[in-house]
Structure formats: structure tokens, C-alpha cells
Design an enzyme around this catalytic site. Sequence first.
Site, mmCIF file in Angstrom:
data_model
loop_
_atom_site.group_PDB
_atom_site.id
_atom_site.type_symbol
_atom_site.label_atom_id
_atom_site.label_comp_id
_atom_site.label_asym_id
_atom_site.label_seq_id
_atom_site.Cartn_x
_atom_site.Cartn_y
_atom_site.Cartn_z
ATOM 1 N N CYS A 104 23.800 15.896 -8.796
ATOM 2 C CA CYS A 104 24.406 16.348 -7.520
ATOM 3 C C CYS A 104 23.071 17.248 -6.879
ATOM 4 O O CYS A 104 22.217 17.595 -7.753
ATOM 5 C CB CYS A 104 25.450 17.113 -7.539
ATOM 6 S SG CYS A 104 25.990 18.249 -6.281
ATOM 7 N N ASP A 105 23.065 17.364 -5.705
ATOM 8 C CA ASP A 105 22.108 18.308 -4.877
ATOM 9 C C ASP A 105 22.455 19.616 -5.427
ATOM 10 O O ASP A 105 21.345 20.456 -5.359
ATOM 11 C CB ASP A 105 22.134 18.108 -3.536
ATOM 12 C CG ASP A 105 21.153 18.535 -2.690
ATOM 13 O OD1 ASP A 105 20.117 18.726 -3.446
ATOM 14 O OD2 ASP A 105 21.166 18.801 -1.598
ATOM 15 N N CYS B 4 44.129 27.022 -9.391
ATOM 16 C CA CYS B 4 44.389 25.716 -8.628
ATOM 17 C C CYS B 4 45.324 24.792 -9.207
ATOM 18 O O CYS B 4 45.890 23.950 -8.438
ATOM 19 C CB CYS B 4 42.858 25.242 -8.803
ATOM 20 S SG CYS B 4 41.440 26.089 -8.261
ATOM 21 N N TYR C 167 16.458 31.480 5.679
ATOM 22 C CA TYR C 167 17.402 31.381 4.645
ATOM 23 C C TYR C 167 17.174 30.224 3.581
ATOM 24 O O TYR C 167 17.993 29.894 2.701
ATOM 25 C CB TYR C 167 18.576 31.301 5.136
ATOM 26 C CG TYR C 167 19.085 30.306 6.195
ATOM 27 C CD1 TYR C 167 18.970 28.958 5.767
ATOM 28 C CD2 TYR C 167 19.299 30.549 7.451
ATOM 29 C CE1 TYR C 167 19.046 28.111 6.761
ATOM 30 C CE2 TYR C 167 19.356 29.717 8.377
ATOM 31 C CZ TYR C 167 19.431 28.194 8.114
ATOM 32 O OH TYR C 167 19.743 27.386 9.235
ATOM 33 N N SER D 288 19.712 19.546 12.063
ATOM 34 C CA SER D 288 20.132 20.860 11.609
ATOM 35 C C SER D 288 19.814 21.611 12.750
ATOM 36 O O SER D 288 18.765 21.743 13.364
ATOM 37 C CB SER D 288 19.195 21.573 10.449
ATOM 38 O OG SER D 288 19.218 20.660 9.272
ATOM 39 N N ARG E 141 15.733 30.007 12.365
ATOM 40 C CA ARG E 141 14.890 28.725 12.014
ATOM 41 C C ARG E 141 13.748 28.547 12.717
ATOM 42 O O ARG E 141 13.668 28.290 13.948
ATOM 43 C CB ARG E 141 15.908 27.378 12.421
ATOM 44 C CG ARG E 141 17.370 27.427 11.584
ATOM 45 C CD ARG E 141 18.179 26.208 11.778
ATOM 46 N NE ARG E 141 16.971 25.029 11.519
ATOM 47 C CZ ARG E 141 17.070 24.345 10.096
ATOM 48 N NH1 ARG E 141 17.913 25.015 8.997
ATOM 49 N NH2 ARG E 141 16.499 23.344 9.668
ATOM 50 N N GLY F 43 12.983 19.120 1.846
ATOM 51 C CA GLY F 43 11.904 19.278 2.763
ATOM 52 C C GLY F 43 12.361 18.770 4.181
ATOM 53 O O GLY F 43 13.400 18.495 4.588
ATOM 54 N N CYS G 166 37.409 30.263 -2.176
ATOM 55 C CA CYS G 166 39.170 29.832 -2.414
ATOM 56 C C CYS G 166 39.879 30.770 -1.427
ATOM 57 O O CYS G 166 40.735 30.262 -0.724
ATOM 58 C CB CYS G 166 39.460 30.436 -3.979
ATOM 59 S SG CYS G 166 41.361 30.624 -4.054
ATOM 60 N N CYS H 50 34.102 14.524 -8.200
ATOM 61 C CA CYS H 50 32.639 14.314 -7.666
ATOM 62 C C CYS H 50 32.192 12.871 -7.703
ATOM 63 O O CYS H 50 32.613 11.942 -8.473
ATOM 64 C CB CYS H 50 31.598 14.902 -8.482
ATOM 65 S SG CYS H 50 31.943 16.774 -8.631
HETATM 66 S S1 SF4 Z 1 28.818 19.186 -4.102
HETATM 67 FE FE1 SF4 Z 1 28.332 18.276 -5.978
HETATM 68 S S2 SF4 Z 1 29.146 19.463 -7.840
HETATM 69 FE FE2 SF4 Z 1 30.132 19.965 -5.486
HETATM 70 S S3 SF4 Z 1 31.886 18.637 -5.296
HETATM 71 FE FE3 SF4 Z 1 30.297 17.644 -4.465
HETATM 72 S S4 SF4 Z 1 29.235 16.374 -5.709
HETATM 73 FE FE4 SF4 Z 1 30.703 17.839 -7.033
HETATM 74 S S1 SF4 Z 2 42.736 27.236 -2.338
HETATM 75 FE FE1 SF4 Z 2 42.090 28.192 -4.018
HETATM 76 S S2 SF4 Z 2 43.618 28.205 -5.660
HETATM 77 FE FE2 SF4 Z 2 44.057 26.534 -4.217
HETATM 78 S S3 SF4 Z 2 43.040 24.667 -5.069
HETATM 79 FE FE3 SF4 Z 2 41.608 25.585 -3.591
HETATM 80 S S4 SF4 Z 2 39.965 26.938 -4.809
HETATM 81 FE FE4 SF4 Z 2 42.210 26.318 -6.173
#
Ligand code: SF4
Ligand code: SF4
Length: 422
Positions: free
Chosen positions: A282-283, A323, A30, A129, A141, A73, A355, A267
Site C-alpha cells: 500500500c502507498d 469499532c 506539505y 491535484s 502548491r 513525484g 474516528c 484492504c
Molecule cells: S490506504 Fe492502504 S492500509 Fe489504508 S485501507 Fe487503503 S489499502 Fe488499507
Molecule cells: S466511526 Fe470510529 S469507532 Fe466507528 S467504525 Fe469508524 S473508526 Fe471505528
Amino acid sequence: MGGLCTGAGGRSLSVMWKTVSEDCNLACDYCYYSTCGGKPGKINRIDSALLDTFMKDYMRHTDGVAAFAWQGGEPLLAGLDFFEEAVALQAKYAPPRTVISNALQTNGTLLTDKWAAFLKKYRFLVGVSLDGPKEIHDARRVDARGQGSHDRVMNGIGHLRRHGVDFNILTVIHKGNVSRAAELIAFYKREKFDHVQFIPCMDFRSQETNRPGVYEITPEEYGVFLCEAFDLWYNGGAPELSVRFFDNMLSVYMNGQAELCIHRSACPDMLVLEQNGDAFPCDFFIGEEWKLGNVGVHSLDDILASPVYDEFKALKPRLPEPCRSCQWKALCHGGCPRNRNWSDNRKTSEPDYFCASYQMIYAHADERMKSLAGGLRLRQFESNVRRYLKGKVPGRNDPCACGSGRKFKQCCLDDVQSASLV
Ligand code: SF4
Ligand code: SF4
């Protein structure tokens, strides 16, 4: 991904560095990052001159704390001499009394006695991991010959244990284990792993940063998984295992905040560096349009001042409509912007792909989290009052003695009164 240092303009900044680019000795089916099929050939590790240049520049910006996370890696392919050089440069350039932290994410198969002694000496926090029991782990893996790596990982963990290295287990949640939460939790307990975290399995399209992340499991599957894992984690109100997702929830219920970036309001200030020095915020945002510069060419000041950085930081707080009025907003903060499907101008988006998973687990765990957090806060409150306040309960506007950082009247006052502690 954690850690703090004060970067240019007073911002805190941690650094994640992809030590050997995508080189890896495994070929997990994966993996969306490595394309070498478990046969890395000549290792592309970070160049010494680049390491020196960046360490010097970065340490100039630190203010007491410097935090590094080494990833791949498979970062151990860089060799022990690379990491000896890295810690020597950290010590060389760090201002006096700087606390330096190093974290390393590894597949565990190359760990030896020598590695473990080094990791212990420099107090690395190691993430290993491991996708669960042998049958689950070995299905995906695998090495270049298709052979499972479970035995080699467990052997590596044995070295860490013998040297007392701090480590945690990172389990990718995929089609093969998403319906097997009970087996995973039983495995962690049997093996006496006490710190674990789950990462939903992304598929290869994740590297196309103009499209939302694509996952192997559905939000419903992940939601059910989290609920089942929660029931076992809760353990009748006496959790014995640290599961990062649930620990983060508990922090919020204890009037603190999550440490996982995904469930914080913003972030974190972080630099993700490719092995060649290319810098990204960010990654999950590694792509040409999110490139901030290159640490071998540009100064840290210039990189942090990049308008791309500001654009990235603006994404997370730009919450989708559902949200903004969500009852779980304080726990979730809209999840990760990478998992939202954005409009072309990036002004609006749909909620995070997960969500529905979050709504399921938050509703499922709410009552028990309240009860767990309430009890913990009161115990903490009582103990702190005894130890630090000579038995005197704080005033309404004083900081709460539970340690949340909030005012007493906005925190434990009601609970303390109903428990007749005042
Ligand atoms: S993974 Fe990256 S983009 Fe997602 S919340 Fe964390 S810092 Fe922000
Ligand atoms: S649970 Fe869903 S609607 Fe609520 S803050 Fe998180 S992503 Fe947004």
C-alpha cells in the site's frame, strides 16, 4: 487506486507505480514524499528493462482486466515516450480481450495539447491535484521559486477539456482550506468540475511506518469540514457534484459497498511499486519492514506469497474494540489501519485518527442519506423491473431488482411494499 486483475492464487491485483520516484517540478510545502525542492535534475524514471519484465509477468496473471495507476513525484516528468512504451508493452503482453485501465495522478502543470491527445487516445483517467481557488492553492502548491502553480494547473486542465479526457480533482485538505468548505464547493461548481475527492494533509512523519500517520488537521476540523461540504453537496436532495466520500456513503446506503479502500472491510490486493521496482502492499506502507520484494528480481508469485503481505492484510480486519460495536461499522469498517495507533505486537490498536470526523459526518448525514438512497433505490428498482423483468416483481428470495446483489427480502421489499409497488 482502483482496478482489478486476477493475481496469483486467484487474487485480484491492481498496480500503482511511482513512475519517477520522488522527482517533481513543484515544491508544495506539505509534501512528505519529494525532497528535491521542485528541482528534479536528471529524472529517475522506470527503467525500460524493468518495465518489460514486470509487464510480461503481470499480464500472465491477469484474467480479463489489468489496472495501472501511475504516480510520482510528478509522473509526466517521465516523458511521453515513457508512457508510449508502457502502453505498447501492455498491448504486447496482455492476453486477448483484456481490458486495460490506466489512471494517472498529476499536478497538472506539465499537461500540453500533445499529452492530452495521448491521454484521450488511451483513455487514461487523470487525477489533477488542485487545492481550491487560486489564493488557497497558491499559498502551498508552489514551485522552486515559491511561485504559485494555480494558473498552470488550470491551463493544463484546459488541455484535458479540449480533448475530452476524463479527469477528477484531488484536493488536499489542510489548515488553509479546512474551514473553507463553502468556498471549495463554490469553486468546483463555478469551474464545472464534477468529480472531486478530498485527502487530509499528512505530515512528513507519515513515512515512518512504525508510527501512526500524523495529520495537519484535527479530527474535529475534518469532521466539521465534511459536514459543511455535505450540506452543500446534498443540495436539497439533488446532488450535482460527485464527491467521492459522499458517493461512497451513498453506495452503502443503497445496499452496495464503498469503493474507497479505507471504508471497505478489507484492504484491496494491490502492489505499490517504487520506480526501482521495490514492491509494497500500500502507498501508506512504504518502508523496509513492509517490502515484499523487487519486481525486477522476484516473480509476482513470490511477491504475492510473501508473509509480509499476509501480515499487512491481517491488520485492517483486526478492529479495535470501539469499532466492533460501532453503529457506523458498515459505513466505516474501522477506517485505515495506517491511521491506528498499534501496540508493539500489532495485536491491538486505537481507532483510526479520524474516528471522531467519521462519527460526526455519519450522524450528520444519516437521515438525508437514508432518504436519498431510498428514493434512488426505488427508482432503480422500478426501472429495472420494467426493462429487464417484463414488469414482474422478483420473488422474496430472488436477487433484488435495484441491483444491490442482495436478496429482495433483505433489500427493497419493505420499501417497495410501503410505496405500494407490489
Ligand atoms: S490506504 Fe492502504 S492500509 Fe489504508 S485501507 Fe487503503 S489499502 Fe488499507
Ligand atoms: S466511526 Fe470510529 S469507532 Fe466507528 S467504525 Fe469508524 S473508526 Fe471505528
